[in-house]
Design a protein around this motif. Structure first.
Motif, PDB file in Angstrom:
ATOM      1  N   TYR A 191       0.810  -1.220   0.000  1.00  0.00           N
ATOM      2  CA  TYR A 191       0.000   0.000   0.000  1.00  0.00           C
ATOM      3  C   TYR A 191       0.848   1.278   0.000  1.00  0.00           C
ATOM      4  N   GLU A 205      -6.602   9.681  -0.255  1.00  0.00           N
ATOM      5  CA  GLU A 205      -6.801   8.260  -0.458  1.00  0.00           C
ATOM      6  C   GLU A 205      -8.171   7.875   0.059  1.00  0.00           C
ATOM      7  N   TYR A 245       1.448   6.521  -7.178  1.00  0.00           N
ATOM      8  CA  TYR A 245       0.233   7.020  -7.818  1.00  0.00           C
ATOM      9  C   TYR A 245      -0.246   8.381  -7.310  1.00  0.00           C
ATOM     10  N   THR A 246       0.231   8.831  -6.157  1.00  0.00           N
ATOM     11  CA  THR A 246      -0.325  10.060  -5.574  1.00  0.00           C
ATOM     12  C   THR A 246      -0.145  11.254  -6.513  1.00  0.00           C
ATOM     13  N   HIS A 292      -2.992  -2.456  -9.825  1.00  0.00           N
ATOM     14  CA  HIS A 292      -3.142  -1.169 -10.518  1.00  0.00           C
ATOM     15  C   HIS A 292      -4.422  -0.469 -10.097  1.00  0.00           C
ATOM     16  N   GLY A 328      -3.951   1.236  -6.932  1.00  0.00           N
ATOM     17  CA  GLY A 328      -3.186   2.467  -7.103  1.00  0.00           C
ATOM     18  C   GLY A 328      -4.039   3.618  -7.600  1.00  0.00           C
ATOM     19  N   CYS A 329      -5.007   3.307  -8.445  1.00  0.00           N
ATOM     20  CA  CYS A 329      -5.878   4.350  -9.010  1.00  0.00           C
ATOM     21  C   CYS A 329      -6.759   5.024  -7.963  1.00  0.00           C
ATOM     22  N   LEU A 347       2.396   1.837  -3.435  1.00  0.00           N
ATOM     23  CA  LEU A 347       1.426   2.334  -4.415  1.00  0.00           C
ATOM     24  C   LEU A 347       1.125   3.809  -4.170  1.00  0.00           C
ATOM     25  N   LYS A 348       1.032   4.185  -2.912  1.00  0.00           N
ATOM     26  CA  LYS A 348       0.764   5.587  -2.575  1.00  0.00           C
ATOM     27  C   LYS A 348       1.852   6.493  -3.138  1.00  0.00           C
TER      28      LYS A 348
END
Length: 377
Positions: free
Chosen positions: A202, A300, A209-210, A290, A293-294, A205-206
């Motif tokens: 997590y 979030e 993708y942020t 993915h 991530g989106c 991914l943050k």
């Protein structure tokens, strides 16, 4: 259209939130609600105010096509474009920050460039989805008044007074409104927080993708220009990342990947290495990673598993707000949101029982339909 008065208030309880839209259509068809320009009071930990990627504007005028394409995060705005809703009041709990509290007047219409639906709201919630367009680039546009009220434990706090009054004024202006409650308003999970948890996925991914939002201090003209630019860049990024993760789902490694997104490969390689250390390749769903991530933009998905006392406090705040509105709703819809884990499954029955008891106490003429049980049969 002359409306037919009901001697009760129908309460429709569904599992997935988008399923409530069909009950709103049915009550419009039965002339219990106005044909257009309805007001929706929407208690939820999530705005549900996005647009399905594969939705053509014409789909909004065919309810059967519409029902096929909407999902839990995007069932309201198509209804705005179809004319069903004119005002949406999103009441969220204290832990939500997807859209700042306040009043927003904007349009949803057909983007002249792409032919897809877009909105003229400059909030990051929309820009990060690539669906922002200025008013002059929208055709067949419909107006939306969005009121966002973050409901703290004490709804009489001074800073909430103006927004609560806006809600009261709106309800006073209309003869009918729809009360909509998602049980995850009272306690909510982010189902992606624990995805491949042993790999510490997590936070990785943050970081990848942020999205960095448009600075608040800019003039409106510059914000509008950057809104389109940032939205297009964000969509290009997400499309590129989807391509890379699709490649991963079809190949043993990322080593042979050739295509756009070279700048993302070091981060993705670290993710692949972390996940591979803890999970067999056959058990890894790269497209789910993915999709997780989106869910990041400049915030979030909310994640707050409430204590029993917090649930009681929120229940009391909801009761106070409904009492302040005075006017009863014409139709009530409820979403459980437990199958997708947004409302913690171990809390959902207790929360549902409390909500239905509250509704029956406030509105004795309610008639409750547990429609989700019929769907399971």
């Amino acid at each position: 259209m002359k409306l037919r008065a009901l001697n009760h208030i129908p309460v429709h309880v569904e599992e997935d939130h988008n399923e409530v839209l069909k009950h709103i259509y049915k009550n419009i068809g039965a002339k219990h609600l106005p044909l257009e320009n309805n007001t929706l009071v929407h208690f939820d930990s999530h705005p549900d105010l996005l647009i399905p990627a594969d939705l053509a504007p014409s789909d909004c005028y065919n309810k059967y096509q519409l029902f096929e394409k909407i999902s839990i995060e995007n069932w309201i705005l198509p209804g705005v474009f179809a004319g069903l809703f004119r005002t949406v009041i999103w009441v969220c709990p204290p832990w939500c920050n997807q859209i700042k509290p306040g009043v927003y007047n904007f349009k949803i219409g057909c983007d002249k460039d792409s032919g897809r639906l877009a909105v003229s709201c400059l909030e990051s919630y929309y820009i990060s989805e690539g669906i922002y367009k200025p008013d002059h680039k929208l055709e067949n546009a419909k107006d939306l008044r969005l009121i966002v009220l973050r409901l703290d434990e004490n709804i009489n706090q001074l800073e909430l007074k103006d927004c609560i009054q806006n809600v009261k004024d709106q309800i006073d202006e209309v003869e009918h409104y729809i009360l909509d409650i998602d049980l995850d308003f009272f306690s909510t999970l982010n189902p992606f927080v624990n995805l491949y948890k042993d790999a510490n996925l997590y936070p990785q991914l943050k970081e990848l993708y942020t999205y960095k939002p448009i600075p608040e201090h800019l003039e409106i003209g510059e914000k509008m220009k950057l809104g389109e630019e940032f939205g297009a860049a964000r969509q290009k990024m997400l499309t590129t990342l989807e391509g890379i993760f699709t490649f991963l789902s079809q190949n043993e490694s990322i080593d042979r990947y050739e295509g756009e997104g070279e700048e993302y490969l070091p981060s993705i390689s670290r993710i692949v290495e972390s996940v591979g250390k803890h999970y067999p390749r056959a058990d890894v769903d790269w497209l789910q990673i993915h999709n997780a991530g989106c869910t990041f933009d400049d915030s979030e998905l909310p994640h707050h598993i409430s204590s029993k006392q917090e649930i009681l406090n929120l229940m009391s705040s909801v009761e106070k707000l409904l009492s302040y509105l005075e006017k009863p709703p014409t139709v009530i819809t409820v979403a459980r949101s437990s199958h997708d884990d947004y409302c913690p499954p171990f809390q959902v029955e207790e929360i549902q029982s409390s909500v239905l008891n509250l509704l029956q106490m406030k509105y004795p003429a309610t008639k409750i339909s547990l429609d989700y049980q019929e769907d399971d049969e």
